[in-house]
Design a protein around this motif. Structure first.
Motif, PDB file in Angstrom:
ATOM      1  N   UNK A  20       0.834  -1.141   0.201  1.00 54.38           N
ATOM      2  CA  UNK A  20       0.021   0.097  -0.004  1.00 54.38           C
ATOM      3  C   UNK A  20       0.793   1.253   0.113  1.00 54.38           C
ATOM      4  N   UNK A  21       2.012   1.336   0.792  1.00 58.36           N
ATOM      5  CA  UNK A  21       2.738   2.281   0.824  1.00 58.36           C
ATOM      6  C   UNK A  21       3.483   2.695  -0.524  1.00 58.36           C
ATOM      7  N   UNK A  22       3.941   1.631  -1.060  1.00 55.83           N
ATOM      8  CA  UNK A  22       4.584   1.693  -2.638  1.00 55.83           C
ATOM      9  C   UNK A  22       3.522   2.410  -3.350  1.00 55.83           C
ATOM     10  N   UNK A  23       2.379   1.821  -3.413  1.00 53.25           N
ATOM     11  CA  UNK A  23       1.366   2.258  -4.355  1.00 53.25           C
ATOM     12  C   UNK A  23       1.128   4.000  -4.109  1.00 53.25           C
ATOM     13  N   UNK A  24       0.946   4.075  -2.709  1.00 54.74           N
ATOM     14  CA  UNK A  24       0.758   5.583  -2.455  1.00 54.74           C
ATOM     15  C   UNK A  24       1.949   6.359  -3.011  1.00 54.74           C
ATOM     16  N   UNK A  25       3.188   5.856  -2.865  1.00 50.68           N
ATOM     17  CA  UNK A  25       4.409   6.676  -3.505  1.00 50.68           C
ATOM     18  C   UNK A  25       4.257   6.889  -4.679  1.00 50.68           C
ATOM     19  N   UNK A  26       3.555   6.025  -5.635  1.00 47.97           N
ATOM     20  CA  UNK A  26       3.346   6.153  -7.282  1.00 47.97           C
ATOM     21  C   UNK A  26       2.385   7.118  -7.531  1.00 47.97           C
ATOM     22  N   UNK A  27       1.462   7.524  -6.691  1.00 46.55           N
ATOM     23  CA  UNK A  27       0.294   8.443  -6.789  1.00 46.55           C
ATOM     24  C   UNK A  27      -0.600   7.878  -8.062  1.00 46.55           C
ATOM     25  N   UNK A  28      -0.685   6.665  -8.019  1.00 46.38           N
ATOM     26  CA  UNK A  28      -1.684   6.119  -8.955  1.00 46.38           C
ATOM     27  C   UNK A  28      -2.755   5.594  -8.090  1.00 46.38           C
ATOM     28  N   UNK A  29      -4.021   6.070  -8.409  1.00 47.24           N
ATOM     29  CA  UNK A  29      -5.114   6.101  -7.448  1.00 47.24           C
ATOM     30  C   UNK A  29      -5.588   4.504  -7.707  1.00 47.24           C
ATOM     31  N   UNK A  30      -5.286   3.998  -8.901  1.00 43.63           N
ATOM     32  CA  UNK A  30      -6.000   2.752  -9.153  1.00 43.63           C
ATOM     33  C   UNK A  30      -5.070   1.491  -8.464  1.00 43.63           C
ATOM     34  N   UNK A  31      -3.780   1.886  -8.620  1.00 45.85           N
ATOM     35  CA  UNK A  31      -2.760   0.981  -7.564  1.00 45.85           C
ATOM     36  C   UNK A  31      -3.166   1.012  -6.045  1.00 45.85           C
ATOM     37  N   UNK A  32      -3.325   2.133  -5.594  1.00 41.71           N
ATOM     38  CA  UNK A  32      -3.631   2.284  -4.281  1.00 41.71           C
ATOM     39  C   UNK A  32      -4.884   1.550  -3.806  1.00 41.71           C
ATOM     40  N   UNK A  33      -6.017   1.944  -4.802  1.00 47.85           N
ATOM     41  CA  UNK A  33      -7.327   1.149  -4.386  1.00 47.85           C
ATOM     42  C   UNK A  33      -6.941  -0.580  -4.568  1.00 47.85           C
TER      43      UNK A  33
END
Length: 224
Positions: free
Chosen positions: A189-202
């Motif tokens: 989840x943290x890595x997804x947040x770093x990417x700033x990609x909402x789909x990855x975060x979701x």
């Protein structure tokens, strides 16, 4: 020169002390589901009178952690399988929303703060401290909700967190490996947040909550 102001933080009342002590004992499985909670015994252990203990038990009844039994006083309340499913349905909606909203506000300092919880959790895991690892995973989740700047959303997640922690305590006993899996999912989840990609975060949040649901329904719910 301004006049000194009185601190807004008041010391905990006897009821607050009893409430916190009993709640943490229930969440940490010092009291098991179905076990009676005798006000007189708890009061003696805490060095309090029975009145604040009864008031604390009443608060915990309102929150659904205990129930009143006319023959035994208060009893630790188990969750039904429907309630567990309802809890995870709610988590899916709220935690995805919190994470996506938080992503838009998190700066480098905010990311580092979240990373700090997971680094500490990783250290505790390496030491074999599963309860501390689980607690830091929980701190990460609540800090992420707070970063959303959505006060109502954060409050709701904080309210249901006691039930999440209670189920987590049972998982440590029934399937301790789930603690490490949960940490790894939070790291994703943290890595997804770093990417700033909402789909990855979701997707990362949904993966975490759904795997947690599967583990609870398999390893905990059948024994409640």
């Amino acid at each position: 020169m301004n006049a000194p102001t009185k601190s807004s933080s008041l010391p905990p009342t006897a009821q607050d002390r009893a409430y916190t002590s009993i709640k943490e004992a229930v969440i940490n499985l010092d009291y098991r589901a179905g076990e009676s909670l005798r006000a007189q015994e708890i009061a003696a252990r805490l060095g309090l009178s029975r009145t604040p203990v009864r008031e604390a038990l009443g608060r915990l009844q309102q929150e659904g952690l205990v129930r009143h039994d006319s023959g035994w006083g208060y009893v630790v309340r188990a969750m039904t399988q429907k309630e567990i499913n309802d809890l995870f349905n709610l988590r899916e909606v709220l935690e995805v929303s919190a994470a996506v909203e938080a992503m838009t506000f998190l700066d480098e300092a905010g990311i580092e703060k979240l990373a700090g919880f997971l680094k500490s959790a990783r250290r505790e895991l390496q030491r074999g401290q599963l309860a501390k690892t689980r607690a830091l995973n929980s701190d990460f989740r609540l800090a992420l909700a707070s970063a959303s700047r959505n006060t109502l959303l954060s409050q709701i997640l904080l309210t249901i967190n006691d039930r999440v922690r209670w189920l987590g305590s049972m998982q440590i006993q029934s399937r301790p490996g789930r603690v490490q899996e949960s940490l790894e999912e939070n790291e994703e989840i943290l890595e997804a947040l770093k990417s700033r990609d909402a789909a990855l975060v979701k997707n990362a949040v949904l993966n975490h909550v759904r795997r947690a649901r599967e583990s609870v329904m398999t390893n905990v719910a059948p024994f409640l």
